[in-house]
Design a protein around this motif. Sequence first.
Motif, PDB file in Angstrom:
ATOM      1  N   ASN A 103       0.806  -1.206   0.000  1.00 17.64           N
ATOM      2  CA  ASN A 103       0.000   0.000   0.000  1.00 17.64           C
ATOM      3  C   ASN A 103       0.846   1.265   0.000  1.00 17.64           C
ATOM      4  N   LEU A 104       1.920   1.220   0.737  1.00 17.03           N
ATOM      5  CA  LEU A 104       2.731   2.422   0.841  1.00 17.03           C
ATOM      6  C   LEU A 104       3.671   2.584  -0.336  1.00 17.03           C
ATOM      7  N   PHE A 105       4.369   1.519  -0.641  1.00 16.96           N
ATOM      8  CA  PHE A 105       5.463   1.664  -1.591  1.00 16.96           C
ATOM      9  C   PHE A 105       5.232   0.918  -2.903  1.00 16.96           C
ATOM     10  N   GLY A 106       4.115   0.208  -2.996  1.00 18.49           N
ATOM     11  CA  GLY A 106       3.826  -0.493  -4.235  1.00 18.49           C
ATOM     12  C   GLY A 106       4.676  -1.722  -4.474  1.00 18.49           C
ATOM     13  N   LYS A 107       5.247  -2.302  -3.428  1.00 18.06           N
ATOM     14  CA  LYS A 107       6.023  -3.537  -3.583  1.00 18.06           C
ATOM     15  C   LYS A 107       6.028  -4.213  -2.225  1.00 18.06           C
ATOM     16  N   SER A 108       6.484  -5.461  -2.151  1.00 14.00           N
ATOM     17  CA  SER A 108       6.553  -6.018  -0.813  1.00 14.00           C
ATOM     18  C   SER A 108       8.006  -6.231  -0.401  1.00 14.00           C
ATOM     19  N   ALA A 109       8.187  -6.343   0.883  1.00  5.17           N
ATOM     20  CA  ALA A 109       9.535  -6.511   1.419  1.00  5.17           C
ATOM     21  C   ALA A 109       9.649  -7.932   1.933  1.00  5.17           C
ATOM     22  N   SER A 110      10.871  -8.384   2.174  1.00  2.00           N
ATOM     23  CA  SER A 110      10.967  -9.741   2.695  1.00  2.00           C
ATOM     24  C   SER A 110      11.168  -9.717   4.202  1.00  2.00           C
ATOM     25  N   LEU A 111      10.553 -10.682   4.831  1.00  5.03           N
ATOM     26  CA  LEU A 111      10.607 -10.762   6.280  1.00  5.03           C
ATOM     27  C   LEU A 111      11.678 -11.768   6.681  1.00  5.03           C
ATOM     28  N   LEU A 112      12.532 -11.380   7.587  1.00  2.00           N
ATOM     29  CA  LEU A 112      13.598 -12.287   8.017  1.00  2.00           C
ATOM     30  C   LEU A 112      13.414 -12.587   9.484  1.00  2.00           C
TER      31      LEU A 112
END
Lengths: 183, 163
Positions: free
Chosen positions: B97-106
């Motif tokens: 929603n914020l950045f238009g991509k997803s991040a990876s969770l570690l």
Amino acid sequence: MANFARSGEMAFLKADKINSEIFSLTYGAMVAQIMKDYEDIEEVNRQLDRMGQNIGSRLIDELFAKTGIPVSSNFMETAEVIAKVGFKMFLGITANVVNPTPQQYSLTFRDNPMVDFVELPDNCANLRYCNLLCGVIRGALEQVQIKVECHFVRDMLRGDETNEIQVRFLEQVRESALDQSFA
Amino acid sequence: MESRLLRRPVGTILERNVATKSKAEVNLHAFSLLFGSYMEYTLRRFPDQQNIERRLDETGYRLGPRILELVSFRERANRQLKIQPMLNFISTTIWRNLFGKSASLLKFPRGTWGIRDSEPLTNKYISPNLGGAAFIGGIIRGILCAANFECTVACHQIAPEKG
């Protein structure tokens, strides 16, 4: 004229973009933080203006570089460039130029991506929330040797029909004086 | 309250539909310039580097609860009670929603987690050494605190990266 609108449109299309909501939320948080730093609202307005000026002096380089518009120091011409190119290229909106005279003109616009979700509380009646924009215009024009005075005369956040920024011509800066402003 | 409502002209905040994400976009440069200028303001007012990260974190923190509310409402998300699903929600739904991509969770040992974004918004046109990513760290901290998870958030740069 149509030419300017097109340049602005093209520059906006080509640019990397982000959602306007994160932009306005971020700006809101910044304003809130600055309000916390200075109790005095007038000082907050001044700080926002100063931040804008700083932005303006950098933004203008990019505007000329990306659009290829010839640099002009004619005050009347700057109105269209700001309204159709500057606003479009950076904020994705266009402004209208109202009452242009050789001494001053007004820019009006209704959509403003800086104010999503914003409502001014009663104790901030004097806050000019978007004063940053005035600073941007002033800072940018300073780079083309035009000194102006710039302020909001109507503001939708304060219940007006539209946003209106008035830009008043002060003087044409000579090259030598320009060096001083950088000192 | 009533006088306030009466004073408002048409087309303002109360009439806006928040349920759908607005399509409006702004130039990323506009964001970077704004952010850079804010950093300069902060440096001018609090001249040492340690402070700037703390301040950016604080500024980001203000966004957290708002973003959490907005995104949960739009996505009709349930409230997450466990840390892993919560972080998952942040690194995918909120990030998108914020950045238009997803991040990876570690996942790290001892209850430490990381969210990795290879190109955070705040570092795109601004030197990452200034610690602009602390702002995003602040957002995460704000979201987690609003959801009642006590936490500390630190930003690390591992090559061009933040966690």
